[in-house]
Design a protein around this motif. Structure first.
Motif, short mmCIF file in Angstrom:
data_model
loop_
_atom_site.label_atom_id
_atom_site.label_comp_id
_atom_site.label_asym_id
_atom_site.label_seq_id
_atom_site.Cartn_x
_atom_site.Cartn_y
_atom_site.Cartn_z
N GLY A 50 0.78 -1.23 0.00
CA GLY A 50 0.00 0.00 0.00
C GLY A 50 0.81 1.27 0.00
N ILE A 51 2.13 1.18 0.06
CA ILE A 51 2.97 2.37 0.02
C ILE A 51 3.07 2.84 -1.43
CG2 ILE A 51 5.29 3.30 0.36
CD1 ILE A 51 5.59 1.34 2.70
N PHE A 73 0.24 5.64 2.56
CA PHE A 73 0.50 4.34 3.17
C PHE A 73 -0.70 3.95 4.01
CE2 PHE A 73 2.23 7.76 5.65
CZ PHE A 73 1.78 7.52 6.94
N LEU A 74 -0.78 2.68 4.36
CA LEU A 74 -1.89 2.18 5.16
C LEU A 74 -1.59 2.37 6.64
CD1 LEU A 74 -2.74 -1.18 3.35
CD2 LEU A 74 -4.05 0.93 3.33
N LEU A 75 -2.57 2.86 7.36
CA LEU A 75 -2.48 2.97 8.82
C LEU A 75 -2.90 1.64 9.44
CD1 LEU A 75 -4.02 6.53 9.20
CD2 LEU A 75 -1.63 5.89 9.45
N ILE A 80 -6.21 4.86 4.69
CA ILE A 80 -5.06 5.32 3.91
C ILE A 80 -4.66 6.71 4.37
CG2 ILE A 80 -4.24 5.95 1.61
CD1 ILE A 80 -6.14 3.82 0.51
N ALA A 81 -3.40 6.87 4.69
CA ALA A 81 -2.84 8.18 5.05
C ALA A 81 -2.16 8.74 3.81
CB ALA A 81 -1.83 8.04 6.18
N GLU A 82 -2.39 10.02 3.54
CA GLU A 82 -1.76 10.65 2.38
C GLU A 82 -1.20 12.01 2.76
OE1 GLU A 82 -2.47 11.52 -2.35
OE2 GLU A 82 -4.19 11.04 -1.12
N VAL A 83 -0.02 12.30 2.24
CA VAL A 83 0.63 13.59 2.46
C VAL A 83 1.02 14.13 1.09
CG1 VAL A 83 2.61 14.78 3.49
CG2 VAL A 83 1.54 12.87 4.70
N ARG A 84 0.65 15.38 0.83
CA ARG A 84 1.06 16.09 -0.39
C ARG A 84 2.02 17.19 0.02
NH1 ARG A 84 -1.72 14.73 -4.71
NH2 ARG A 84 -3.64 13.57 -4.47
N TYR A 85 3.03 17.43 -0.80
CA TYR A 85 4.03 18.42 -0.42
C TYR A 85 4.58 19.16 -1.63
CZ TYR A 85 7.29 14.81 -1.92
OH TYR A 85 7.95 13.86 -2.65
#
Length: 129
Positions: A50-51, A73-75, A80-85
């Protein structure tokens, strides 16, 4: 005498190295990398657990490479955790519901800030003694 030999054999069996099972291996589903030149690049990665990561780079105004991208990634609970940067001339900025944010200012503090800005705009200053 037999009991001493039996005890020695048991001690050797207990002291023998234990076989440790190797850690779980994760299959890589996608790993695409492109160097486009002049600091520009593209990177995409995905694993079976899931990464997922995607990143783009491009030339910045001061000769640096700016980047923007995301990863997820999966918690442990299955969500699903998502970070945008973005990383550019203005620094690194990330957005995600996972990133804590400060509490909002109370109304009276916002009013004091507005009043101070109004005084500053009219040229009112205070001396520190």
């Amino acid at each position: 005498m037999k009991s001493v030999i039996l005890a020695c054999l048991a001690a050797v069996a207990i002291a023998a190295p234990q076989f440790v099972q190797p850690p779980n291996q994760v299959a890589i589903l996608r790993d695409d990398r492109q160097d486009l030149g002049n600091g520009a690049f593209a990177y995409d990665f995905e694993a079976e657990n899931g990464i997922v990561e995607s990143r783009r780079g491009f030339s910045g105004s001061q000769g640096q490479t700016n980047m923007e991208g995301s990863f997820r990634f999966l918690l442990p609970d299955g969500t699903i955790a998502e970070v945008r940067y973005v990383a550019d001339e203005n620094g690194f900025r990330a957005e995600s519901p996972l990133i804590p944010t400060p509490h909002p200012l109370p109304a009276h503090a916002i009013e004091q800030i507005r009043f101070a800005e109004e005084q500053r705009a009219r040229g009112i200053t205070f001396n520190d003694y």
